[in-house]
Design a protein around this motif. Structure first.
Motif, short mmCIF file in Angstrom:
data_model
loop_
_atom_site.label_atom_id
_atom_site.label_comp_id
_atom_site.label_asym_id
_atom_site.label_seq_id
_atom_site.Cartn_x
_atom_site.Cartn_y
_atom_site.Cartn_z
N GLN A 32 52.10 42.73 45.26
CA GLN A 32 51.26 41.92 46.14
C GLN A 32 50.48 42.79 47.11
O GLN A 32 49.30 42.56 47.35
N VAL A 33 51.11 43.82 47.66
CA VAL A 33 50.41 44.75 48.54
C VAL A 33 49.32 45.46 47.75
O VAL A 33 48.19 45.64 48.24
N ASN A 35 47.69 44.27 45.15
CA ASN A 35 46.61 43.28 45.00
C ASN A 35 45.73 43.21 46.24
O ASN A 35 44.51 43.21 46.15
N ASP A 36 46.36 43.13 47.39
CA ASP A 36 45.62 43.03 48.65
C ASP A 36 44.69 44.23 48.84
O ASP A 36 43.53 44.07 49.24
N HIS A 37 45.20 45.41 48.55
CA HIS A 37 44.38 46.62 48.74
C HIS A 37 43.28 46.74 47.69
O HIS A 37 42.19 47.23 47.99
N ILE A 39 41.62 44.29 46.37
CA ILE A 39 40.56 43.39 46.84
C ILE A 39 39.75 44.04 47.95
O ILE A 39 38.52 44.03 47.95
N ASP A 40 40.46 44.63 48.90
CA ASP A 40 39.78 45.26 50.04
C ASP A 40 38.97 46.48 49.63
O ASP A 40 37.80 46.61 49.97
N SER A 47 42.41 39.58 42.51
CA SER A 47 43.06 40.66 41.79
C SER A 47 44.36 40.15 41.19
O SER A 47 44.97 39.22 41.73
N SER A 64 46.37 37.37 43.26
CA SER A 64 46.00 37.13 44.66
C SER A 64 45.66 35.68 44.96
O SER A 64 45.58 35.30 46.12
N SER A 65 45.45 34.88 43.93
CA SER A 65 45.11 33.47 44.15
C SER A 65 45.60 32.64 42.97
O SER A 65 45.92 33.18 41.91
#
Length: 93
Positions: A32-33, A35-37, A39-40, A47, A64-65
């Motif tokens: 999950q971390v 995925n977040d990165h 996207i950023d 992602s 991510s969604s």
């Protein structure tokens, strides 16, 4: 994006990902971390991560969604999508 800013954001992402590998490591938290990165850093809307299970089948690991999750499930069910086009070495490593 200026290169120093990009490098700093990438370094922060690496540090945060490494922090998830500490005591109590949970693969789903790491993904999950990640995925977040993604996207950023890449400036994308969503992602996801698809992994290969012990039987060689692709499975949706995290997204991510809800929309990204449904898309990954559809791709794995239909045998389509970008993961099915990666080099075989990566798919079955």
């Amino acid at each position: 994006m200026a290169r120093p800013e990009r490098d700093e954001r990438l370094a922060r992402a690496c540090v945060e990902l490494a922090d998830t590998l500490a005591d109590g490591f949970r693969p789903v938290d790491f993904l999950q971390v990640l995925n977040d990165h993604v996207i950023d850093l890449l400036g994308v809307d969503a992602s996801g991560v698809v992994m290969v299970d012990g039987l060689g089948r692709m499975v949706d690991a995290t997204a991510s969604s809800d929309a990204a999750h449904r898309l990954e499930e559809l791709w794995t069910e239909c045998g389509e999508g970008p993961c099915h086009h990666c080099p075989p070495l990566l798919r079955h490593a």
